[in-house]
Design a protein around this motif. Structure first.
Motif, PDB file in Angstrom:
ATOM      1  N   ASP A  27     -34.613   1.657  28.602  1.00 17.15           N
ATOM      2  CA  ASP A  27     -33.929   0.370  28.711  1.00 17.15           C
ATOM      3  C   ASP A  27     -34.924  -0.721  28.318  1.00 17.15           C
ATOM      4  O   ASP A  27     -36.011  -0.812  28.886  1.00 17.15           O
ATOM      5  N   MET A  28     -34.571  -1.489  27.313  1.00 20.80           N
ATOM      6  CA  MET A  28     -35.440  -2.590  26.890  1.00 20.80           C
ATOM      7  C   MET A  28     -34.578  -3.744  26.406  1.00 20.80           C
ATOM      8  O   MET A  28     -33.433  -3.555  26.004  1.00 20.80           O
ATOM      9  N   MET A  29     -35.139  -4.906  26.451  1.00 17.23           N
ATOM     10  CA  MET A  29     -34.437  -6.097  26.007  1.00 17.23           C
ATOM     11  C   MET A  29     -34.314  -6.065  24.481  1.00 17.23           C
ATOM     12  O   MET A  29     -35.215  -5.581  23.793  1.00 17.23           O
ATOM     13  N   ILE A  65     -27.370 -11.217  25.629  1.00 21.42           N
ATOM     14  CA  ILE A  65     -26.316 -10.214  25.485  1.00 21.42           C
ATOM     15  C   ILE A  65     -26.458  -9.067  26.479  1.00 21.42           C
ATOM     16  O   ILE A  65     -25.534  -8.288  26.649  1.00 21.42           O
ATOM     17  N   LYS A  66     -27.601  -8.958  27.133  1.00 25.50           N
ATOM     18  CA  LYS A  66     -27.804  -7.910  28.144  1.00 25.50           C
ATOM     19  C   LYS A  66     -27.442  -8.375  29.549  1.00 25.50           C
ATOM     20  O   LYS A  66     -27.533  -7.618  30.498  1.00 25.50           O
ATOM     21  N   GLU A  67     -27.024  -9.630  29.696  1.00 25.79           N
ATOM     22  CA  GLU A  67     -26.636 -10.134  31.014  1.00 25.79           C
ATOM     23  C   GLU A  67     -25.399  -9.373  31.496  1.00 25.79           C
ATOM     24  O   GLU A  67     -24.463  -9.159  30.729  1.00 25.79           O
ATOM     25  N   TYR A  93     -29.655  -3.858  17.139  1.00 26.08           N
ATOM     26  CA  TYR A  93     -29.906  -3.300  18.477  1.00 26.08           C
ATOM     27  C   TYR A  93     -28.716  -2.458  18.924  1.00 26.08           C
ATOM     28  O   TYR A  93     -28.881  -1.343  19.421  1.00 26.08           O
ATOM     29  N   PHE A  94     -27.512  -2.982  18.734  1.00 26.36           N
ATOM     30  CA  PHE A  94     -26.325  -2.261  19.183  1.00 26.36           C
ATOM     31  C   PHE A  94     -25.879  -1.165  18.214  1.00 26.36           C
ATOM     32  O   PHE A  94     -24.970  -0.408  18.515  1.00 26.36           O
TER      33      PHE A  94
END
Length: 120
Positions: A27-29, A65-67, A93-94
């Motif tokens: 899991d990373m930003m 976008i990860k919030e 990323y996605f």
């Protein structure tokens, strides 16, 4: 049934080697992932690995976008503030790290085609 896998040692070895692909990615930003994986092409102002040191505000615009509960982000920005870089980093990323459905809307079919051919 015993003839189905005559090479049990080979099957066991194949399973052992493939297990590492079943482990989810760390899991990373998205901004951290971007700095590790995205290269800005030659011909841009600062080619090479992407870095948010020159525009730290972009990091927050990407990481939002990860919030939890966030499923749509809208930006209102001035010209030349990195909108395309932000969008490309999020999309990449996605695609590569945390696959999910995405949609990008452009004003016209021609704009969409140009974006696909030159930016994506």
């Amino acid at each position: 049934m015993s003839e189905q896998f005559a090479n049990r040692v080979g099957v066991a070895e194949a399973i052992r080697r493939s297990v590492r692909f079943l482990v989810p990615p760390p899991d990373m930003m998205p901004s951290v992932w971007g700095e590790q994986n995205i290269q800005i092409p030659v011909g841009n102002a600062i080619p090479g690995p992407i870095s948010f040191k020159n525009a730290p505000y972009q990091r927050g615009m990407i990481d939002v976008i990860k919030e939890p509960g966030c499923n749509r982000v809208s930006y209102m920005l001035a010209a030349q503030t990195g909108k395309t870089t932000i969008m490309q980093t999020i999309m990449a990323y996605f695609i590569a790290h945390e696959p999910r459905s995405q949609i990008v809307c452009m004003p016209t079919q021609g704009d969409s085609q140009t974006f696909l051919e030159t930016k994506l």
